[in-house]
Design a protein around this motif. Structure first.
Motif, PDB file in Angstrom:
ATOM      1  N   GLN A 112       4.787   1.980  -5.833  1.00  0.00           N
ATOM      2  CA  GLN A 112       3.428   2.478  -6.003  1.00  0.00           C
ATOM      3  C   GLN A 112       3.081   2.741  -7.465  1.00  0.00           C
ATOM      4  O   GLN A 112       1.912   2.785  -7.824  1.00  0.00           O
ATOM      5  CB  GLN A 112       3.204   3.742  -5.173  1.00  0.00           C
ATOM      6  CG  GLN A 112       3.302   3.525  -3.680  1.00  0.00           C
ATOM      7  CD  GLN A 112       2.395   2.409  -3.208  1.00  0.00           C
ATOM      8  OE1 GLN A 112       1.194   2.453  -3.409  1.00  0.00           O
ATOM      9  NE2 GLN A 112       2.976   1.382  -2.611  1.00  0.00           N
TER      10      GLN A 112
ATOM     11  N   VAL B  33      -5.698  -5.227  -0.686  1.00  0.00           N
ATOM     12  CA  VAL B  33      -5.010  -4.134  -1.383  1.00  0.00           C
ATOM     13  C   VAL B  33      -5.624  -3.943  -2.767  1.00  0.00           C
ATOM     14  O   VAL B  33      -5.880  -2.814  -3.192  1.00  0.00           O
ATOM     15  CB  VAL B  33      -3.488  -4.396  -1.483  1.00  0.00           C
ATOM     16  CG1 VAL B  33      -2.810  -3.404  -2.409  1.00  0.00           C
ATOM     17  CG2 VAL B  33      -2.860  -4.338  -0.097  1.00  0.00           C
ATOM     18  N   ARG B  34      -5.874  -5.044  -3.460  1.00  0.00           N
ATOM     19  CA  ARG B  34      -6.523  -4.957  -4.777  1.00  0.00           C
ATOM     20  C   ARG B  34      -7.885  -4.286  -4.680  1.00  0.00           C
ATOM     21  O   ARG B  34      -8.226  -3.436  -5.496  1.00  0.00           O
ATOM     22  CB  ARG B  34      -6.709  -6.352  -5.378  1.00  0.00           C
ATOM     23  CG  ARG B  34      -5.499  -6.930  -5.991  1.00  0.00           C
ATOM     24  CD  ARG B  34      -5.870  -8.264  -6.622  1.00  0.00           C
ATOM     25  NE  ARG B  34      -4.705  -8.920  -7.149  1.00  0.00           N
ATOM     26  CZ  ARG B  34      -4.609 -10.227  -7.303  1.00  0.00           C
ATOM     27  NH1 ARG B  34      -5.597 -11.010  -6.971  1.00  0.00           N
ATOM     28  NH2 ARG B  34      -3.513 -10.739  -7.805  1.00  0.00           N
TER      29      ARG B  34
ATOM     30  N   ARG C  32      -9.054  -2.253  -2.408  1.00  0.00           N
ATOM     31  CA  ARG C  32      -8.909  -0.821  -2.114  1.00  0.00           C
ATOM     32  C   ARG C  32      -8.423  -0.052  -3.337  1.00  0.00           C
ATOM     33  O   ARG C  32      -8.879   1.054  -3.591  1.00  0.00           O
ATOM     34  CB  ARG C  32      -7.952  -0.616  -0.941  1.00  0.00           C
ATOM     35  CG  ARG C  32      -8.568  -1.002   0.379  1.00  0.00           C
ATOM     36  CD  ARG C  32      -7.539  -0.995   1.500  1.00  0.00           C
ATOM     37  NE  ARG C  32      -8.147  -1.405   2.733  1.00  0.00           N
ATOM     38  CZ  ARG C  32      -8.362  -0.604   3.770  1.00  0.00           C
ATOM     39  NH1 ARG C  32      -8.004   0.651   3.718  1.00  0.00           N
ATOM     40  NH2 ARG C  32      -8.932  -1.058   4.854  1.00  0.00           N
ATOM     41  N   HIS C  33      -7.498  -0.651  -4.086  1.00  0.00           N
ATOM     42  CA  HIS C  33      -6.992  -0.005  -5.295  1.00  0.00           C
ATOM     43  C   HIS C  33      -8.127   0.165  -6.308  1.00  0.00           C
ATOM     44  O   HIS C  33      -8.297   1.240  -6.883  1.00  0.00           O
ATOM     45  CB  HIS C  33      -5.852  -0.823  -5.893  1.00  0.00           C
ATOM     46  CG  HIS C  33      -5.314  -0.268  -7.172  1.00  0.00           C
ATOM     47  ND1 HIS C  33      -4.562   0.886  -7.201  1.00  0.00           N
ATOM     48  CD2 HIS C  33      -5.444  -0.676  -8.452  1.00  0.00           C
ATOM     49  CE1 HIS C  33      -4.254   1.154  -8.461  1.00  0.00           C
ATOM     50  NE2 HIS C  33      -4.774   0.221  -9.234  1.00  0.00           N
ATOM     51  N   ARG C  34      -8.887  -0.898  -6.522  1.00  0.00           N
ATOM     52  CA  ARG C  34     -10.022  -0.837  -7.450  1.00  0.00           C
ATOM     53  C   ARG C  34     -11.015   0.235  -7.026  1.00  0.00           C
ATOM     54  O   ARG C  34     -11.485   1.023  -7.839  1.00  0.00           O
ATOM     55  CB  ARG C  34     -10.719  -2.203  -7.477  1.00  0.00           C
ATOM     56  CG  ARG C  34     -10.749  -2.855  -8.811  1.00  0.00           C
ATOM     57  CD  ARG C  34     -11.590  -4.117  -8.839  1.00  0.00           C
ATOM     58  NE  ARG C  34     -11.663  -4.876  -7.621  1.00  0.00           N
ATOM     59  CZ  ARG C  34     -10.923  -5.933  -7.335  1.00  0.00           C
ATOM     60  NH1 ARG C  34     -10.021  -6.349  -8.177  1.00  0.00           N
ATOM     61  NH2 ARG C  34     -11.082  -6.576  -6.209  1.00  0.00           N
TER      62      ARG C  34
ATOM     63  N   SER D  25       1.633  -1.878 -11.094  1.00  0.00           N
ATOM     64  CA  SER D  25       0.281  -2.396 -10.884  1.00  0.00           C
ATOM     65  C   SER D  25       0.267  -3.174  -9.563  1.00  0.00           C
ATOM     66  O   SER D  25       1.319  -3.605  -9.071  1.00  0.00           O
ATOM     67  CB  SER D  25      -0.115  -3.320 -12.033  1.00  0.00           C
ATOM     68  OG  SER D  25       0.644  -4.508 -11.987  1.00  0.00           O
ATOM     69  N   VAL D  26      -0.903  -3.380  -9.008  1.00  0.00           N
ATOM     70  CA  VAL D  26      -1.011  -4.112  -7.745  1.00  0.00           C
ATOM     71  C   VAL D  26      -0.452  -5.518  -7.913  1.00  0.00           C
ATOM     72  O   VAL D  26       0.256  -6.025  -7.047  1.00  0.00           O
ATOM     73  CB  VAL D  26      -2.476  -4.160  -7.261  1.00  0.00           C
ATOM     74  CG1 VAL D  26      -2.622  -5.048  -6.039  1.00  0.00           C
ATOM     75  CG2 VAL D  26      -2.988  -2.767  -6.965  1.00  0.00           C
TER      76      VAL D  26
ATOM     77  N   SER E 235       0.821  -1.224   0.000  1.00  0.00           N
ATOM     78  CA  SER E 235       0.000   0.000   0.000  1.00  0.00           C
ATOM     79  C   SER E 235       0.848   1.264   0.000  1.00  0.00           C
ATOM     80  O   SER E 235       0.433   2.289  -0.526  1.00  0.00           O
ATOM     81  CB  SER E 235      -0.928   0.016   1.216  1.00  0.00           C
ATOM     82  OG  SER E 235      -0.189   0.224   2.405  1.00  0.00           O
TER      83      SER E 235
ATOM     84  N   ARG F 282     -10.444   2.851  -5.149  1.00  0.00           N
ATOM     85  CA  ARG F 282      -9.833   4.178  -5.317  1.00  0.00           C
ATOM     86  C   ARG F 282      -9.850   4.610  -6.780  1.00  0.00           C
ATOM     87  O   ARG F 282     -10.184   5.750  -7.094  1.00  0.00           O
ATOM     88  CB  ARG F 282      -8.406   4.184  -4.764  1.00  0.00           C
ATOM     89  CG  ARG F 282      -7.782   5.571  -4.721  1.00  0.00           C
ATOM     90  CD  ARG F 282      -6.411   5.575  -4.047  1.00  0.00           C
ATOM     91  NE  ARG F 282      -5.444   4.781  -4.777  1.00  0.00           N
ATOM     92  CZ  ARG F 282      -4.853   3.681  -4.317  1.00  0.00           C
ATOM     93  NH1 ARG F 282      -5.115   3.242  -3.115  1.00  0.00           N
ATOM     94  NH2 ARG F 282      -3.988   3.012  -5.043  1.00  0.00           N
TER      95      ARG F 282
END
Length: 182
Positions: free
Chosen positions: A129, A87-88, A90-92, A132-133, A46, A94
Motif C-alpha cells: 500500500q 484501482v487507479r 479510486r486512488h486518484r 504507487s499504484v 487495494s 481518494r
C-alpha cells in the motif's frame, strides 16, 4: 397467447440460438472461472477486502456491455486491465478528496481531522500500500499472478523495458519498506 417468462437480462424476443444468450452464458462461465483470480488481484492492489469485492463486481459489470459488442478479444487481459484502471481511479479520487479535505481543514482550523483509520494486519499488504499504484500493479501482476514481463507490459500498455525498470524500482522500495517494519 401468453409470453414465456424470461430472465430480465435477456430480451423476450431472444431465442435460445440468439448470440446474446450465447454470449451471456459464456460471460457467466468466465465469471465463475475467473472471479476469484480477479478478486485476488483487486485485493492485492487495494489492500482491503471490501474494496476488492466492489472493484470485482464493478469490473465484471462494466466489461459485460463491451463483451456483448464483441470488443473484448482477450477477456482475462481485459479484466486485469480493468481492475488496474479501477484501482487507479479510486486512488486518484481518494487523493483528490484528501487534498480537498486538507485545504478545507487549513481554512477552518477548528475542524479536526480524524486519525488514519485502518492498520493492515499483513506486513506485505501494508508495504504494498505504500507503493504507487503503478508499482503495486507491476509487483502484483509479476509475482502474485506470475505473469511474464511481456504480459504485464501488454496489460499496462507499456514497453517491456519500462516494466523491467518499474519492477526493479518497486522491488527495491518494497524491500526497504519490509525492512523498516522489522
Amino acid at each position: 397467447m401468453t409470453q414465456p417468462t424470461t430472465n430480465r437480462s435477456i430480451p423476450v424476443s431472444a431465442t435460445s440460438s440468439s448470440p446474446l444468450i450465447l454470449s451471456d452464458h459464456l460471460y457467466s462461465d468466465l465469471f465463475v472461472e475467473r472471479q476469484a483470480a480477479i478478486y485476488r488481484l483487486a485485493l492485492m492492489l487495494s489492500g482491503k477486502p471490501e474494496v476488492a469485492e466492489e472493484i470485482t463486481a464493478e469490473v465484471f459489470a462494466r466489461v459485460l456491455p463491451k463483451w456483448r459488442r464483441g470488443d473484448v478479444s482477450d477477456p482475462v487481459l481485459y479484466l486485469r486491465r480493468a481492475v488496474i484502471n479501477e484501482v487507479r481511479s479510486r486512488h486518484r479520487r481518494r487523493v483528490n478528496e484528501q487534498r480537498a479535505l486538507a485545504r478545507h481543514a487549513s481554512r477552518h482550523a477548528h475542524v479536526e481531522q480524524g486519525p488514519s483509520t485502518m492498520a493492515l494486519s499483513q506486513p506485505l499488504i501494508f508495504a504494498l500500500q505504500q507503493l504507487s499504484v503503478r508499482h503495486r500493479a507491476v509487483v502484483v501482476l509479476r509475482f502474485h499472478d506470475d505473469l511474464s514481463e511481456a504480459e504485464v507490459a501488454q496489460i499496462l500498455g507499456s514497453p517491456i523495458g519500462t516494466i523491467k525498470a518499474q519492477t526493479s524500482r518497486a522491488l527495491a522500495a518494497l524491500r526497504a519498506l519490509m525492512e523498516e517494519q522489522q
